[in-house]
Write a protein that holds these residues in place. Structure first.
Motif, PDB file in Angstrom:
ATOM      1  N   ALA A 100      11.002  18.064 -11.863  1.00  0.00           N
ATOM      2  CA  ALA A 100      10.909  19.379 -11.227  1.00  0.00           C
ATOM      3  C   ALA A 100      10.163  19.221  -9.913  1.00  0.00           C
ATOM      4  O   ALA A 100       9.199  18.464  -9.818  1.00  0.00           O
ATOM      5  CB  ALA A 100      10.190  20.382 -12.124  1.00  0.00           C
ATOM      6  N   GLY A 101      10.630  19.933  -8.875  1.00  0.00           N
ATOM      7  CA  GLY A 101      10.004  19.845  -7.561  1.00  0.00           C
ATOM      8  C   GLY A 101      10.525  18.666  -6.761  1.00  0.00           C
ATOM      9  O   GLY A 101      11.641  18.187  -6.971  1.00  0.00           O
ATOM     10  N   GLN A 102       9.714  18.174  -5.844  1.00  0.00           N
ATOM     11  CA  GLN A 102      10.033  17.019  -5.010  1.00  0.00           C
ATOM     12  C   GLN A 102       8.853  16.057  -5.029  1.00  0.00           C
ATOM     13  O   GLN A 102       7.738  16.417  -5.402  1.00  0.00           O
ATOM     14  CB  GLN A 102      10.301  17.464  -3.565  1.00  0.00           C
ATOM     15  N   LYS A 103       9.123  14.841  -4.615  1.00  0.00           N
ATOM     16  CA  LYS A 103       8.074  13.824  -4.512  1.00  0.00           C
ATOM     17  C   LYS A 103       8.182  13.135  -3.158  1.00  0.00           C
ATOM     18  O   LYS A 103       9.275  12.735  -2.743  1.00  0.00           O
ATOM     19  CB  LYS A 103       8.225  12.796  -5.631  1.00  0.00           C
ATOM     20  N   TYR A 104       7.035  13.000  -2.489  1.00  0.00           N
ATOM     21  CA  TYR A 104       6.974  12.314  -1.198  1.00  0.00           C
ATOM     22  C   TYR A 104       5.923  11.210  -1.271  1.00  0.00           C
ATOM     23  O   TYR A 104       4.823  11.421  -1.800  1.00  0.00           O
ATOM     24  CB  TYR A 104       6.570  13.273  -0.088  1.00  0.00           C
ATOM     25  N   VAL A 105       6.255  10.044  -0.705  1.00  0.00           N
ATOM     26  CA  VAL A 105       5.291   8.950  -0.598  1.00  0.00           C
ATOM     27  C   VAL A 105       5.451   8.261   0.751  1.00  0.00           C
ATOM     28  O   VAL A 105       6.498   8.389   1.416  1.00  0.00           O
ATOM     29  CB  VAL A 105       5.470   7.885  -1.718  1.00  0.00           C
ATOM     30  N   VAL A 106       4.417   7.550   1.158  1.00  0.00           N
ATOM     31  CA  VAL A 106       4.549   6.601   2.271  1.00  0.00           C
ATOM     32  C   VAL A 106       4.228   5.213   1.732  1.00  0.00           C
ATOM     33  O   VAL A 106       3.384   5.063   0.834  1.00  0.00           O
ATOM     34  CB  VAL A 106       3.644   6.908   3.480  1.00  0.00           C
ATOM     35  N   THR A 107       4.894   4.204   2.289  1.00  0.00           N
ATOM     36  CA  THR A 107       4.706   2.820   1.844  1.00  0.00           C
ATOM     37  C   THR A 107       4.516   1.909   3.046  1.00  0.00           C
ATOM     38  O   THR A 107       5.216   2.029   4.050  1.00  0.00           O
ATOM     39  CB  THR A 107       5.918   2.344   1.028  1.00  0.00           C
ATOM     40  N   LYS A 108       3.562   1.003   2.905  1.00  0.00           N
ATOM     41  CA  LYS A 108       3.293  -0.007   3.929  1.00  0.00           C
ATOM     42  C   LYS A 108       3.282  -1.368   3.246  1.00  0.00           C
ATOM     43  O   LYS A 108       2.491  -1.606   2.317  1.00  0.00           O
ATOM     44  CB  LYS A 108       1.928   0.261   4.580  1.00  0.00           C
ATOM     45  N   TRP A 109       4.186  -2.260   3.673  1.00  0.00           N
ATOM     46  CA  TRP A 109       4.241  -3.613   3.121  1.00  0.00           C
ATOM     47  C   TRP A 109       3.682  -4.602   4.140  1.00  0.00           C
ATOM     48  O   TRP A 109       3.915  -4.470   5.344  1.00  0.00           O
ATOM     49  CB  TRP A 109       5.676  -4.023   2.797  1.00  0.00           C
ATOM     50  N   PHE A 110       2.986  -5.616   3.636  1.00  0.00           N
ATOM     51  CA  PHE A 110       2.437  -6.656   4.489  1.00  0.00           C
ATOM     52  C   PHE A 110       3.101  -7.987   4.168  1.00  0.00           C
ATOM     53  O   PHE A 110       3.581  -8.203   3.060  1.00  0.00           O
ATOM     54  CB  PHE A 110       0.915  -6.743   4.305  1.00  0.00           C
ATOM     55  N   ARG A 111       3.132  -8.864   5.173  1.00  0.00           N
ATOM     56  CA  ARG A 111       3.827 -10.146   5.068  1.00  0.00           C
ATOM     57  C   ARG A 111       2.875 -11.336   5.236  1.00  0.00           C
ATOM     58  O   ARG A 111       1.723 -11.179   5.607  1.00  0.00           O
ATOM     59  CB  ARG A 111       4.919 -10.226   6.144  1.00  0.00           C
ATOM     60  N   GLU A 112       3.425 -12.529   5.025  1.00  0.00           N
ATOM     61  CA  GLU A 112       2.645 -13.760   5.170  1.00  0.00           C
ATOM     62  C   GLU A 112       2.389 -14.110   6.629  1.00  0.00           C
ATOM     63  O   GLU A 112       1.362 -14.721   6.953  1.00  0.00           O
ATOM     64  CB  GLU A 112       3.405 -14.930   4.528  1.00  0.00           C
ATOM     65  N   ARG A 113       3.309 -13.745   7.488  1.00  0.00           N
ATOM     66  CA  ARG A 113       3.179 -14.044   8.918  1.00  0.00           C
ATOM     67  C   ARG A 113       3.333 -12.751   9.711  1.00  0.00           C
ATOM     68  O   ARG A 113       3.824 -11.748   9.200  1.00  0.00           O
ATOM     69  CB  ARG A 113       4.256 -15.057   9.343  1.00  0.00           C
ATOM     70  N   PRO A 114       2.923 -12.761  10.971  1.00  0.00           N
ATOM     71  CA  PRO A 114       3.017 -11.533  11.758  1.00  0.00           C
ATOM     72  C   PRO A 114       4.445 -10.987  11.798  1.00  0.00           C
ATOM     73  O   PRO A 114       5.421 -11.728  11.923  1.00  0.00           O
ATOM     74  CB  PRO A 114       2.552 -11.972  13.154  1.00  0.00           C
ATOM     75  N   VAL A 150       0.872  -1.179   0.000  1.00  0.00           N
ATOM     76  CA  VAL A 150       0.000   0.000   0.000  1.00  0.00           C
ATOM     77  C   VAL A 150       0.905   1.223   0.000  1.00  0.00           C
ATOM     78  O   VAL A 150       1.758   1.373   0.879  1.00  0.00           O
ATOM     79  CB  VAL A 150      -0.936   0.028   1.226  1.00  0.00           C
ATOM     80  N   MET A 151       0.738   2.079  -0.991  1.00  0.00           N
ATOM     81  CA  MET A 151       1.568   3.277  -1.132  1.00  0.00           C
ATOM     82  C   MET A 151       0.663   4.484  -1.331  1.00  0.00           C
ATOM     83  O   MET A 151      -0.355   4.385  -2.026  1.00  0.00           O
ATOM     84  CB  MET A 151       2.507   3.129  -2.331  1.00  0.00           C
ATOM     85  N   VAL A 152       1.030   5.606  -0.713  1.00  0.00           N
ATOM     86  CA  VAL A 152       0.242   6.828  -0.868  1.00  0.00           C
ATOM     87  C   VAL A 152       1.168   7.981  -1.250  1.00  0.00           C
ATOM     88  O   VAL A 152       2.179   8.220  -0.576  1.00  0.00           O
ATOM     89  CB  VAL A 152      -0.514   7.189   0.428  1.00  0.00           C
ATOM     90  N   TYR A 153       0.823   8.677  -2.324  1.00  0.00           N
ATOM     91  CA  TYR A 153       1.540   9.901  -2.684  1.00  0.00           C
ATOM     92  C   TYR A 153       1.130  11.005  -1.707  1.00  0.00           C
ATOM     93  O   TYR A 153      -0.054  11.140  -1.377  1.00  0.00           O
ATOM     94  CB  TYR A 153       1.178  10.360  -4.098  1.00  0.00           C
ATOM     95  N   LEU A 154       2.099  11.816  -1.294  1.00  0.00           N
ATOM     96  CA  LEU A 154       1.824  12.864  -0.318  1.00  0.00           C
ATOM     97  C   LEU A 154       1.770  14.266  -0.917  1.00  0.00           C
ATOM     98  O   LEU A 154       1.381  15.208  -0.235  1.00  0.00           O
ATOM     99  CB  LEU A 154       2.888  12.831   0.790  1.00  0.00           C
ATOM    100  N   ASN A 155       2.173  14.396  -2.181  1.00  0.00           N
ATOM    101  CA  ASN A 155       2.152  15.727  -2.799  1.00  0.00           C
ATOM    102  C   ASN A 155       1.990  15.616  -4.308  1.00  0.00           C
ATOM    103  O   ASN A 155       2.241  14.557  -4.894  1.00  0.00           O
ATOM    104  CB  ASN A 155       3.427  16.508  -2.467  1.00  0.00           C
ATOM    105  N   ASP A 156       1.561  16.714  -4.909  1.00  0.00           N
ATOM    106  CA  ASP A 156       1.587  16.827  -6.364  1.00  0.00           C
ATOM    107  C   ASP A 156       3.032  17.144  -6.767  1.00  0.00           C
ATOM    108  O   ASP A 156       3.690  17.939  -6.100  1.00  0.00           O
ATOM    109  CB  ASP A 156       0.667  17.949  -6.841  1.00  0.00           C
ATOM    110  N   VAL A 157       3.492  16.543  -7.826  1.00  0.00           N
ATOM    111  CA  VAL A 157       4.871  16.756  -8.295  1.00  0.00           C
ATOM    112  C   VAL A 157       4.827  17.656  -9.523  1.00  0.00           C
ATOM    113  O   VAL A 157       4.014  17.446 -10.428  1.00  0.00           O
ATOM    114  CB  VAL A 157       5.559  15.407  -8.613  1.00  0.00           C
ATOM    115  N   GLN A 158       5.718  18.652  -9.558  1.00  0.00           N
ATOM    116  CA  GLN A 158       5.711  19.603 -10.668  1.00  0.00           C
ATOM    117  C   GLN A 158       5.905  18.916 -12.016  1.00  0.00           C
ATOM    118  O   GLN A 158       5.213  19.213 -12.985  1.00  0.00           O
ATOM    119  CB  GLN A 158       6.799  20.664 -10.468  1.00  0.00           C
ATOM    120  N   ALA A 159       6.851  18.000 -12.086  1.00  0.00           N
ATOM    121  CA  ALA A 159       7.091  17.261 -13.334  1.00  0.00           C
ATOM    122  C   ALA A 159       7.796  15.950 -13.010  1.00  0.00           C
ATOM    123  O   ALA A 159       8.688  15.908 -12.154  1.00  0.00           O
ATOM    124  CB  ALA A 159       7.938  18.081 -14.300  1.00  0.00           C
TER     125      ALA A 159
END
Length: 213
Positions: A195-209, A141-150
């Protein structure tokens, strides 16, 4: 996690208004705009800026320019991070006990993460090291945190899909085929920021806890 579990995750995601599913049988991919609010995005960007470090690779391939972003290991006890974790869990029904700690990434102009998969390559030297406790990665699961200029799009080249960064937009995909094997069609490229910067957050899930012993 079996097929019935994956189907439950798929059905849950599809039950939310505005969710788009990629119409391609090779890849189970969902997109949801405005998943995070502008305030939530700004709060995580602030944390990434304060605690970033050079990004690393699970298996170094000799290419020093393969992944050039910066990464922030977000604190799961931080109320902002915890709220986003819970929001992801509610959206997907993915159990947070199977989730890795959330990470944030920052890309400056010219930085990228070349075409890669999120799962651990079964033939790699360090496969056992990375999967011995919690197993293989299942969902991303990944979420972009900002609009990127280019630039800065995410390109899923095996299915010819390009996703443009947009503040608050969520991407979620299954790293496995229906039979449970790793799906090479998940290969994706975090393309260079022009152009500009890019920020994202990422959450990975596994087969076991996570942290299972």
């Amino acid at each position: 996690m079996d097929n019935s579990f994956d189907q439950m995750v798929i059905d849950t995601m599809m039950s939310h208004a505005g969710v788009q599913r990629l119409p391609n049988p090779k890849l189970t991919l969902f997109i949801k705009r405005n998943f995070l609010s502008p305030d939530e995005c700004a709060a995580v960007i602030e944390r990434i800026d304060a605690n970033r470090r050079p990004s690393t690779l699970a298996n170094y391939n000799g290419d020093d320019a393969f992944r050039t972003s910066e990464t922030c290991d977000l604190d799961g006890d931080d109320p902002v991070v915890k709220a986003i974790d819970e929001k992801i869990a509610a959206f997907s029904r993915l159990d947070l006990k199977y989730g890795e700690p959330m990470q944030g990434q920052r890309y400056e102009v010219g930085q990228e993460f070349k075409a890669h998969t999120d799962y651990f390559e079964p033939q790699s030297v360090d496969y056992e090291k990375y999967t011995s406790v919690a197993g293989q990665r299942t969902w991303t699961v990944m979420v972009y945190l900002n609009d990127v200029q280019a630039g800065g799009a995410t390109r899923f080249k095996a299915v010819d899909k390009m996703v443009q960064p947009e503040a608050g937009k969520l991407l979620a995909w299954n790293n496995r085929r229906p039979d449970g094997s790793a799906n090479p069609s998940t290969i994706h490229h975090a393309m260079k920021v022009r152009a500009g910067q890019k920020y994202v957050v990422t959450k990975w899930f596994r087969e076991r806890p996570w942290g299972w012993t």
